[in-house]
Design a protein around this motif. Structure first.
Motif, PDB file in Angstrom:
ATOM      1  N   ASN A 108     -27.569 -14.374  22.084  1.00 48.69           N
ATOM      2  CA  ASN A 108     -27.406 -13.753  20.842  1.00 48.69           C
ATOM      3  C   ASN A 108     -27.237 -14.627  19.591  1.00 48.69           C
ATOM      4  OD1 ASN A 108     -26.712 -11.142  19.553  1.00 48.69           O
ATOM      5  ND2 ASN A 108     -24.548 -11.790  19.682  1.00 48.69           N
ATOM      6  N   HIS A 110     -25.011 -14.427  16.241  1.00 44.33           N
ATOM      7  CA  HIS A 110     -23.563 -13.840  16.024  1.00 44.33           C
ATOM      8  C   HIS A 110     -23.235 -14.317  14.449  1.00 44.33           C
ATOM      9  CE1 HIS A 110     -20.003 -11.855  16.069  1.00 44.33           C
ATOM     10  NE2 HIS A 110     -19.230 -12.840  15.789  1.00 44.33           N
ATOM     11  N   LYS A 118     -15.139 -13.173  16.506  1.00 41.74           N
ATOM     12  CA  LYS A 118     -15.794 -12.325  17.412  1.00 41.74           C
ATOM     13  C   LYS A 118     -16.078 -10.884  16.923  1.00 41.74           C
ATOM     14  CE  LYS A 118     -14.674 -15.418  21.272  1.00 41.74           C
ATOM     15  NZ  LYS A 118     -14.003 -15.594  22.448  1.00 41.74           N
ATOM     16  N   ASP A 146     -18.952 -12.069  22.848  1.00 41.51           N
ATOM     17  CA  ASP A 146     -19.163 -13.241  21.961  1.00 41.51           C
ATOM     18  C   ASP A 146     -18.358 -14.382  22.387  1.00 41.51           C
ATOM     19  OD1 ASP A 146     -20.682 -11.557  20.209  1.00 41.51           O
ATOM     20  OD2 ASP A 146     -18.883 -11.130  19.065  1.00 41.51           O
TER      21      ASP A 146
END
Length: 189
Positions: A108, A110, A118, A146
């Motif tokens: 992912n 982020h 997160k 996360d």
């Protein structure tokens, strides 16, 4: 060591798909995008993917429930021959069971320097905290939000007059640079 053929990657999106586009336009001998999937059939990124000849899958989970949605998504990923999944602005939490089925094969992007911030509203939170830098991270997806291994980060200075929107725009430039590089490294491990 580079494999004999490119790794087959599916990209999951929920919106415009700008990180998906960055992955598609930087494909090389290390990875190929074999499917673009979304939980929002109206996602703008799906139209872009179709215009660029990519197979797509779209299904809204509303009305069918998370287990049925994830079963259909999993079937589409396997039918496309996906070996890895890249989340690119995919705004739905995957179930622990789904993550377990794809363990160590989902990454992912982020919009924060993990482990800081997160979840959502990362840019506003970094500005509110008085941080000197913001940025983005690419991480392995685990059952905890996360929290998986961070594969790489890119830092962006936070200016005194930044808003969440201005910082997000600068971070997005770095996301488009970082994500393809980290995906390339990840599939070569």
């Amino acid at each position: 060591m580079t494999s004999a053929r490119p790794a087959r990657v599916a990209v999951l999106i929920s919106g415009r798909g700008s990180n998906m586009q960055a992955l598609v336009t930087t494909q090389d001998e290390s990875f190929r995008i074999v499917l673009v999937a979304s939980d929002r059939p109206e996602a703008a990124g799906l139209a872009w993917a179709r215009e660029h000849g990519l197979p797509t899958f779209a299904l809204a989970p509303k009305g069918i429930g998370k287990p049925a949605y994830e079963a259909a998504l999993d079937a589409a990923l396997r039918e496309a021959g996906a070996e890895y999944i890249a989340l690119a602005g995919y705004m739905r939490l995957l179930s622990d069971a789904f993550v377990a089925r794809w363990r160590d094969r989902i990454i992912n992007i982020h919009p924060s320097l993990l482990p800081r911030y997160k979840g959502l509203d990362t840019h506003a939170r970094a500005i509110a905290a008085g941080d000197a830098t913001g940025g983005c991270s690419v991480h392995v997806v685990t059952e905890e939000l996360d929290a998986g291994e961070v594969l790489g980060r890119a830092e962006v200075p936070i200016h005194a007059d930044d808003t969440a929107e201005t910082l997000a725009a600068r971070v997005l430039i770095e996301e488009h640079r970082l994500y393809p590089a980290m995906l390339r490294e990840f599939v070569r491990r």
